[in-house]
Design an enzyme around this catalytic site. Structure first.
Site, PDB file in Angstrom:
ATOM      1  N   ASP A  49      40.975  41.444  36.478  1.00  0.00           N
ATOM      2  CA  ASP A  49      39.558  41.671  36.760  1.00  0.00           C
ATOM      3  C   ASP A  49      39.238  43.125  37.103  1.00  0.00           C
ATOM      4  OD1 ASP A  49      39.209  38.952  36.366  1.00  0.00           O
ATOM      5  OD2 ASP A  49      39.513  38.502  38.484  1.00  0.00           O
ATOM      6  N   GLY A  94      38.663  36.410  31.795  1.00  0.00           N
ATOM      7  CA  GLY A  94      37.201  36.446  31.749  1.00  0.00           C
ATOM      8  C   GLY A  94      36.821  37.907  31.743  1.00  0.00           C
ATOM      9  N   HIS A  95      36.444  38.416  30.586  1.00  0.00           N
ATOM     10  CA  HIS A  95      36.158  39.846  30.440  1.00  0.00           C
ATOM     11  C   HIS A  95      34.645  40.040  30.310  1.00  0.00           C
ATOM     12  CE1 HIS A  95      40.529  40.696  28.926  1.00  0.00           C
ATOM     13  NE2 HIS A  95      40.476  40.163  30.130  1.00  0.00           N
ATOM     14  N   LYS A 134      38.400  45.447  32.398  1.00  0.00           N
ATOM     15  CA  LYS A 134      38.947  45.748  31.069  1.00  0.00           C
ATOM     16  C   LYS A 134      37.902  45.548  29.974  1.00  0.00           C
ATOM     17  CE  LYS A 134      42.106  42.659  31.987  1.00  0.00           C
ATOM     18  NZ  LYS A 134      41.929  42.435  33.429  1.00  0.00           N
ATOM     19  N   GLN A 138      44.605  39.784  32.139  1.00  0.00           N
ATOM     20  CA  GLN A 138      45.220  39.754  33.471  1.00  0.00           C
ATOM     21  C   GLN A 138      45.570  41.183  33.924  1.00  0.00           C
ATOM     22  OE1 GLN A 138      46.565  37.070  31.058  1.00  0.00           O
ATOM     23  NE2 GLN A 138      44.628  36.290  31.794  1.00  0.00           N
TER      24      GLN A 138
HETATM   25  P1  GDP Z   1      38.138  42.099  33.389  1.00  0.00           P
HETATM   26  O1  GDP Z   1      38.686  40.724  33.469  1.00  0.00           O
HETATM   27  O2  GDP Z   1      39.167  43.143  33.685  1.00  0.00           O
HETATM   28  O3  GDP Z   1      37.397  42.382  32.121  1.00  0.00           O
HETATM   29  O4  GDP Z   1      37.074  42.209  34.578  1.00  0.00           O
HETATM   30  P2  GDP Z   1      35.986  41.087  34.988  1.00  0.00           P
HETATM   31  O5  GDP Z   1      34.905  41.070  33.994  1.00  0.00           O
HETATM   32  O6  GDP Z   1      36.639  39.792  35.308  1.00  0.00           O
HETATM   33  O7  GDP Z   1      35.504  41.647  36.381  1.00  0.00           O
HETATM   34  C1  GDP Z   1      34.917  42.895  36.525  1.00  0.00           C
HETATM   35  C2  GDP Z   1      33.527  42.688  37.135  1.00  0.00           C
HETATM   36  O8  GDP Z   1      33.032  43.918  37.620  1.00  0.00           O
HETATM   37  C3  GDP Z   1      32.504  42.221  36.137  1.00  0.00           C
HETATM   38  O9  GDP Z   1      31.558  41.421  36.781  1.00  0.00           O
HETATM   39  C4  GDP Z   1      31.868  43.525  35.641  1.00  0.00           C
HETATM   40  O10 GDP Z   1      30.546  43.350  35.165  1.00  0.00           O
HETATM   41  C5  GDP Z   1      31.871  44.329  36.905  1.00  0.00           C
HETATM   42  N1  GDP Z   1      32.030  45.779  36.751  1.00  0.00           N
HETATM   43  C6  GDP Z   1      32.751  46.465  35.832  1.00  0.00           C
HETATM   44  N2  GDP Z   1      32.722  47.784  36.108  1.00  0.00           N
HETATM   45  C7  GDP Z   1      31.975  47.938  37.210  1.00  0.00           C
HETATM   46  C8  GDP Z   1      31.599  49.056  38.003  1.00  0.00           C
HETATM   47  O11 GDP Z   1      31.974  50.189  37.749  1.00  0.00           O
HETATM   48  N3  GDP Z   1      30.807  48.806  39.090  1.00  0.00           N
HETATM   49  C9  GDP Z   1      30.399  47.562  39.427  1.00  0.00           C
HETATM   50  N4  GDP Z   1      29.650  47.424  40.504  1.00  0.00           N
HETATM   51  N5  GDP Z   1      30.735  46.480  38.703  1.00  0.00           N
HETATM   52  C10 GDP Z   1      31.526  46.669  37.628  1.00  0.00           C
HETATM   53  P1  IMO Z   2      41.451  38.759  33.450  1.00  0.00           P
HETATM   54  O1  IMO Z   2      41.940  38.983  32.058  1.00  0.00           O
HETATM   55  C1  IMO Z   2      42.446  37.502  37.534  1.00  0.00           C
HETATM   56  C2  IMO Z   2      45.514  34.402  37.965  1.00  0.00           C
HETATM   57  C3  IMO Z   2      45.082  33.038  38.480  1.00  0.00           C
HETATM   58  C4  IMO Z   2      46.344  32.602  39.192  1.00  0.00           C
HETATM   59  C5  IMO Z   2      47.448  33.152  38.279  1.00  0.00           C
HETATM   60  C6  IMO Z   2      48.014  32.154  37.291  1.00  0.00           C
HETATM   61  O2  IMO Z   2      40.041  38.306  33.535  1.00  0.00           O
HETATM   62  O3  IMO Z   2      41.760  39.922  34.326  1.00  0.00           O
HETATM   63  P2  IMO Z   2      47.064  31.059  35.047  1.00  0.00           P
HETATM   64  O4  IMO Z   2      45.838  30.236  34.799  1.00  0.00           O
HETATM   65  O5  IMO Z   2      47.152  32.298  34.237  1.00  0.00           O
HETATM   66  O6  IMO Z   2      48.329  30.247  34.967  1.00  0.00           O
HETATM   67  O7  IMO Z   2      46.945  31.500  36.597  1.00  0.00           O
HETATM   68  O8  IMO Z   2      46.865  34.231  37.570  1.00  0.00           O
HETATM   69  N1  IMO Z   2      44.765  34.890  36.776  1.00  0.00           N
HETATM   70  C7  IMO Z   2      43.858  35.865  36.817  1.00  0.00           C
HETATM   71  N2  IMO Z   2      43.347  36.569  37.845  1.00  0.00           N
HETATM   72  N3  IMO Z   2      42.058  37.803  36.286  1.00  0.00           N
HETATM   73  C8  IMO Z   2      42.568  37.141  35.227  1.00  0.00           C
HETATM   74  O9  IMO Z   2      42.317  37.480  33.947  1.00  0.00           O
HETATM   75  C9  IMO Z   2      43.476  36.091  35.474  1.00  0.00           C
HETATM   76  N4  IMO Z   2      44.157  35.226  34.678  1.00  0.00           N
HETATM   77  C10 IMO Z   2      44.935  34.516  35.493  1.00  0.00           C
HETATM   78  O10 IMO Z   2      43.993  33.154  39.352  1.00  0.00           O
HETATM   79  O11 IMO Z   2      46.453  33.250  40.427  1.00  0.00           O
HETATM   80 MG    MG Z   3      38.338  38.930  34.483  1.00  0.00          MG
END
Ligand code: GDP
Ligand code: IMO
Ligand code: MG
Length: 420
Positions: free
Chosen positions: A13, A40-41, A16, A222
């Site tokens: 998270d 979840g991107h 990416k 991840q």
């Molecule tokens: P990913 O899994 O690495 O793609 O990241 P996620 O989407 O799960 O989580 C990142 C969260 O932070 C999302 O809700 C984005 O919309 C938000 N986000 C990304 N960059 C920034 C930033 O620079 N500032 C803030 N406040 N939110 C951000």
């Molecule tokens: P992105 O790509 C954050 C965590 C789960 C759990 C562990 C194992 O959005 O960054 P799994 O379902 O993979 O067997 O769960 O890994 N986990 C993540 N945490 N971002 C993710 O993906 C994750 N994908 C799995 O919460 O602790």
């Molecule tokens: Mg994510």
């Protein structure tokens, strides 16, 4: 031509999805190499927000080819839902998305097995996303898996053999399988949806693209601290999230890797169970969660928050051979009086700067403290506008990490991105 890799350096998270979307105009191909719908991107642009699970984050920029690589595990039902949501919002996918025949399928029973194994763990649950990731990779490694290419020939037979085996295991766990027929119905509709796409030998497609001077970006899912080998085992995911995973998950040779973009938050979060040395249980952690809206994009679970951990980050940089850093969510710390960064772990009275075998509860973080910048950075457009204390934080990090920070993100929108 070499393929560049973008991957998370923390516990996922990091942002990416947003940065892959920002970088996509520089590439011809965007590829996913591991993980599945546990990811979840999130992408935001033009007032719209999308969360991608299995589809690469290059999908919104026309004229690019997006590939779901062999290292990915794919749930047909969730894939169909993702496809439909994108198409409904006016983003056609058929021309833009190709899928490796070697990607493994997450079967409905894998999802049930994930739940059964978690519930059997009692108080030591991993806190998985419940998407069947672990059981699917287990079947891949134990040579019992089904692959996307299998849907093209005698699939019903193969499916029955695999699920009969799973049902026997589920019986041993006394797991209630009454939901199965309903999940299966959706899943088989998903299989039909998969057939609409070009199913390819993606290793050939990608290597041929590199040969003909096409630019390839590999998108990690991840983060490094969730890597099956190097993460906080057993509280990890079941794939290699590190750069090496891009080689096995796409079929590209190590020497064909170019830039490695390592992405991290200006602080740190984790979702699910497992050790997190810099976790904050106080008002400061609560503030990070509130301002950063730190709730899982897949499960909605509140993310655990804490200060940046440079011991873990240096380890991640080493494992991945990171060549450029990308710092996200700097704006979340805009109002903080003081910023802390963990520079060492204290274990049994001894200070460690090398990431140890185990980061159990006994780890005490040693912090460096820097003054906050107390400035709203969300509307800034260039480095020239950065407040002095923010520049000092960047310089401190670059000195510690020995890799330049080339992109700073100051908000979730595509436009809130500053190149250095
Ligand atoms: P990913 O899994 O690495 O793609 O990241 P996620 O989407 O799960 O989580 C990142 C969260 O932070 C999302 O809700 C984005 O919309 C938000 N986000 C990304 N960059 C920034 C930033 O620079 N500032 C803030 N406040 N939110 C951000
Ligand atoms: P992105 O790509 C954050 C965590 C789960 C759990 C562990 C194992 O959005 O960054 P799994 O379902 O993979 O067997 O769960 O890994 N986990 C993540 N945490 N971002 C993710 O993906 C994750 N994908 C799995 O919460 O602790
Ligand atoms: Mg994510």
């Amino acid at each position: 031509m070499k393929a560049d890799v973008l991957l998370g350096l923390q516990w996922g998270d990091e942002g990416k999805g947003k940065i892959v979307d920002v970088l996509t105009p520089n590439y011809d191909l965007v590829t996913r190499f591991q993980g599945g719908p546990n990811a979840g991107h999130t992408l935001e642009f033009e007032g719209k927000k999308f969360v991608l699970r299995s589809i690469p984050s290059g999908i919104f920029q026309g004229g690019k080819v997006n590939i779901i690589g062999n290292g990915v595990v794919l749930d047909a039902a969730l894939f169909k839902a993702e496809v439909e949501a994108l198409e409904k919002s006016g983003h056609p996918l058929t021309e833009r998305l190709k899928i490796s025949k070697k990607a493994h399928l997450i079967l409905p029973t894998h999802r049930l097995l994930d739940a059964a194994y978690e519930s059997a763990k009692g108080t030591s649950k991993i806190g998985t996303t419940g998407k069947g990731i672990g059981p699917t990779y287990t079947d891949k490694i134990s040579r019992n898996g089904l692959r996307v290419g299998d849907i093209l020939h005698n699939f019903d037979e193969k499916y029955k053999a695999a699920t009969d085996r799973h049902k026997e295991i589920l019986k041993q766990y006394s797991f209630d399988c009454s939901s199965l027929p309903e999940i299966e119905k959706e899943w088989f509709e998903g299989i039909e949806c998969l057939k609409r796409f070009e199913l390819i030998d993606s290793e050939h497609f990608i290597n041929n693209s590199l040969k003909s001077e096409k630019k390839v970006l590999a998108e990690g899912a991840q983060g490094t601290m969730l890597d099956i080998d190097f993460g906080s085992y057993p509280f990890v995911t079941s794939s290699n999230t590190i750069c090496a995973g891009a080689c096995t998950g796409l079929g590209i040779a190590p020497r064909s890797i170019g830039e490695v973009f390592g992405i991290f938050k200006a602080y740190c979060t984790r979702v699910g169970s497992g050790p997190f040395p810099t976790e904050l249980f106080d008002e400061t952690g609560e503030q990070m969660r509130k301002i950063g809206f730190e709730f899982g994009s897949v499960t909605g679970r509140p993310r655990r928050c804490g200060w940046i951990d440079l011991v873990a980050l240096k380890y991640a940089i080493m494992l991945n051979g990171v060549t450029q850093l990308i710092m996200m969510k700097s704006d979340v710390l805009d109002s903080f009086e003081t910023i802390k960064a963990c520079v060492a772990y204290k274990i049994d009275g001894k200070e460690l700067t090398e990431f140890p075998f185990d980061i159990a509860e006994s780890v005490e973080p040693v912090y460096a403290e820097l003054p906050g910048w107390k400035t709203d950075m969300t509307k800034m457009q260039s480095e020239a506008e950065f407040p002095e204390n923010f520049n000092a934080y960047i310089q401190f990090l670059e000195k510690e990490l020995q890799v330049p920070i080339k992109i700073v993100s100051v908000g979730p929108d595509r436009a809130q991105t500053i190149l250095r």
